[in-house]
Design a protein around this motif. Structure first.
Motif, PDB file in Angstrom:
ATOM      1  N   GLU A   1       0.132  10.379  -3.520  1.00 21.74           N
ATOM      2  CA  GLU A   1       0.532   9.174  -2.758  1.00 21.74           C
ATOM      3  C   GLU A   1      -0.536   8.105  -2.935  1.00 21.74           C
ATOM      4  N   GLY A   3      -2.937   5.055  -2.180  1.00 25.26           N
ATOM      5  CA  GLY A   3      -3.628   4.639  -0.977  1.00 25.26           C
ATOM      6  C   GLY A   3      -3.450   3.158  -0.733  1.00 25.26           C
ATOM      7  N   ILE A  26      -0.199   1.660   2.572  1.00 26.69           N
ATOM      8  CA  ILE A  26       0.492   2.869   2.157  1.00 26.69           C
ATOM      9  C   ILE A  26       1.977   2.703   2.509  1.00 26.69           C
ATOM     10  N   TYR A 103      -6.069   4.298   7.444  1.00 26.21           N
ATOM     11  CA  TYR A 103      -6.488   4.524   6.064  1.00 26.21           C
ATOM     12  C   TYR A 103      -6.925   3.188   5.469  1.00 26.21           C
TER      13      TYR A 103
END
Lengths: 113, 113
Positions: A1, A3, A26, A103
């Motif tokens: 995945e 970022g 994301i 994140y």
């Protein structure tokens, strides 16, 4: 995945010019945050989007800064006109909702000369 | 206004030595984070501490939280060069508009051979 990504990684502009920073969160993250670290100091909150809406923009330093998040996907942060004190590293972060951790992207280093 | 203070801000240590980074915060929070940042890279989440007395360990790093003292520590055991980076603690606060992270100034750690 993938970022959180930010573009550009580094920007050098002259005082009075305009710069636009971009953040791609994301995929699927409704919450997007902008932070800034100036002169090696602490990382400070700028604003928080939920989808395309500004949930909290209390950290924006002044009206030379304009953040947008069209369609609730990527976000841009425009500085116009840039001043010397705007130099620093601008971080973007995203999260699924306000509760879990955020994140972070790698940041954009802005240098205003 | 919430204040988060880290010390030391700069730490130079030899490989194999132990040291502790301290993070004090000024108001109640339900969550404390430790992040690591390598130059030009994203902030990498190391630990999330939720409750008083929480202790988490990953490799040579151990984080603890004392909510009564409003203090978290990041202990480094037998440091190695790969641990050289900047370490941030951050505290989550809730406001009517949602949650945000408030960061310390960061501790720049250099581990020398």
């Amino acid at each position: 995945e993938a970022g959180v990504t930010q573009f550009p990684s580094h920007s050098v502009i002259e005082k009075g010019q305009t710069v636009t920073l971009r953040c791609d969160p994301i995929s699927g993250h409704d919450n997007l945050y902008w932070y800034r670290r100036v002169m090696g100091k602490e990382i400070k909150f700028l604003l928080h989007f939920v989808k395309e809406s500004k949930q909290d923009e209390s950290g924006m330093p002044n009206n030379r800064f304009l953040a947008e998040r069209t369609g609730g996907t990527y976000s841009t942060l425009k500085v116009q006109p840039a001043e010397l004190e705007d130099s620093g590293v601008y971080f973007c972060a995203s999260s699924l909702d306000p509760a879990p951790e955020q994140y972070f992207g790698p940041g954009t280093r802005l240098t205003v000369t | 206004e919430l204040k988060v203070e880290q010390n030391p801000l700069f730490l130079s240590m030899q490989e194999g030595k132990n040291y502790t980074i301290y993070c004090n915060y000024s108001t109640t929070s339900d969550r404390l984070y430790w992040y690591r940042q390598d130059p030009g890279k994203s902030l990498e989440s190391l630990f999330v501490l939720l409750s008083n007395g929480a202790v988490k360990q990953e490799g040579r790093l151990m984080a603890s939280l004392d909510t009564k003292a409003r203090l978290s520590t990041l202990h480094i055991t037998a440091a190695v060069h790969d641990l050289s980076a900047t370490y941030f603690c951050a505290v989550r606060i809730w406001e009517t508009s949602g949650s945000r992270l408030t960061f310390g100034e960061g501790t720049q750690l250099t581990v020398n051979p």
